[in-house]
Design an enzyme around this catalytic site. Structure first.
Site, PDB file in Angstrom:
ATOM      1  N   SER A 132      60.853 116.500-106.684  1.00 47.63           N
ATOM      2  CA  SER A 132      61.088 117.934-106.520  1.00 47.63           C
ATOM      3  C   SER A 132      61.280 118.533-107.895  1.00 47.63           C
ATOM      4  O   SER A 132      61.604 117.815-108.851  1.00 47.63           O
ATOM      5  CB  SER A 132      62.351 118.149-105.674  1.00 47.63           C
ATOM      6  N   TYR A 145      71.927 115.971-103.463  1.00 47.43           N
ATOM      7  CA  TYR A 145      70.472 116.026-103.325  1.00 47.43           C
ATOM      8  C   TYR A 145      69.794 115.857-104.682  1.00 47.43           C
ATOM      9  O   TYR A 145      68.869 115.052-104.832  1.00 47.43           O
ATOM     10  CB  TYR A 145      70.052 117.355-102.690  1.00 47.43           C
TER      11      TYR A 145
END
Length: 272
Positions: A132, A145
């Site tokens: 990401s 995360y």
């Protein structure tokens, strides 16, 4: 002979689009997810579907062995299974923190271990790890995360150097803001975790912002990521990283040129 691809987290979003893209370009695709009923869209299009829980050893071993028994090889592994567990660090139970790591990092790593012997034997393989832009930059309430995605980045770099002599390539995909359920899931986790207590006001504001943003029309579509993955695995010499999608390149660029504290302020303003 068709190349065989295994896509994890294929029940929706990026995983589903990747499975469809690879099938359209001649791959024998296996789409994997925990719930088989959510894979019906893929099975209707002729894609093989298989159950997989990346937190369960038996499930991962059975998934890979089933494909190897049927096809004799796995040429491409797309490690897409993952989710965003948001909440203030002080509030997130350690059990949930460990689960975030199990899904986003250790599941990815174990699936990689399981396919490598076959890839080495065939002297060919493409391992695509979905990271990401959140593996480059950080937002408040996403510490666990982001920790997983930063870890995926480092894991992939080390793996790439280890397996290169065997004809295996490792590709990292770094999506920005993509039109999937990811933001809604992250927002719900944030609300559940930090709706009360010291972080309640800022956490609620951030959660509402995520929901509004991820239900808007400005985000990139998951097809963009699927097409990028397809191009990467078909390329004779892939790039090691693909930074793509809404906000990804400008935000990572700002991270590079701004001081940490100034970048913090930029992100905090955006999250309000």
């Amino acid at each position: 002979m068709k190349k065989v691809a295994l896509v994890t987290g294929a029940s929706s979003g990026i995983g589903m689009e990747t499975a469809l893209q690879l099938q359209e370009h001649g791959f024998q695709v296996y789409g994997a997810a925990r719930r088989m009923d959510r894979l019906s869209n893929l099975s209707e299009k002729g894609i093989q579907t298989i159950t997989l829980d990346v937190t369960q050893e038996d499930s991962m071993v059975a998934c890979v062995n089933t494909i190897l028994e049927k096809e004799g090889r796995i040429d491409v592994l797309v490690n897409n299974a993952g989710y965003g567990s948001y909440g203030a660090v002080e509030d997130v139970p350690m059990e949930e923190a460990r689960h975030q790591l199990e899904v986003n990092l250790f599941g990815l790593a174990r699936m990689t271990q399981l396919v490598l012997p076959s890839m080495r034997a065939n002297k060919f393989g493409k391992i695509v790890n979905i990271s990401s832009m959140g593996g480059k930059i950080v937002s408040p309430f996403g510490a666990w995360y982001h920790a997983t995605k930063f870890a995926v980045e480092g894991f992939s770099d080390g793996l790439r150097m280890e397996v290169a002599p065997f004809g295996i390539d490792v590709i990292v995909i770094e999506p920005g803001c993509i039109q999937t359920d990811w933001g809604i899931i992250a927002a719900n986790h944030l609300k559940d975790t930090s709706a009360n207590g010291a972080y309640a006001i800022s956490a609620s504001s951030a959660a509402e912002g995520l929901i509004k943003f991820y239900t808007g029309n400005s985000l990139s579509k998951p097809e963009l990521v699927g097409k990028t993955i397809r191009k990467a695995v078909l390329a004779s010499k892939s790039k090691t990283r693909y930074l793509i999608g809404y906000g990804a390149k400008p935000l990572v660029f700002l991270k590079r040129i701004l001081s940490d504290r100034l970048f913090d302020k930029v992100i905090q303003i955006m999250m309000k």
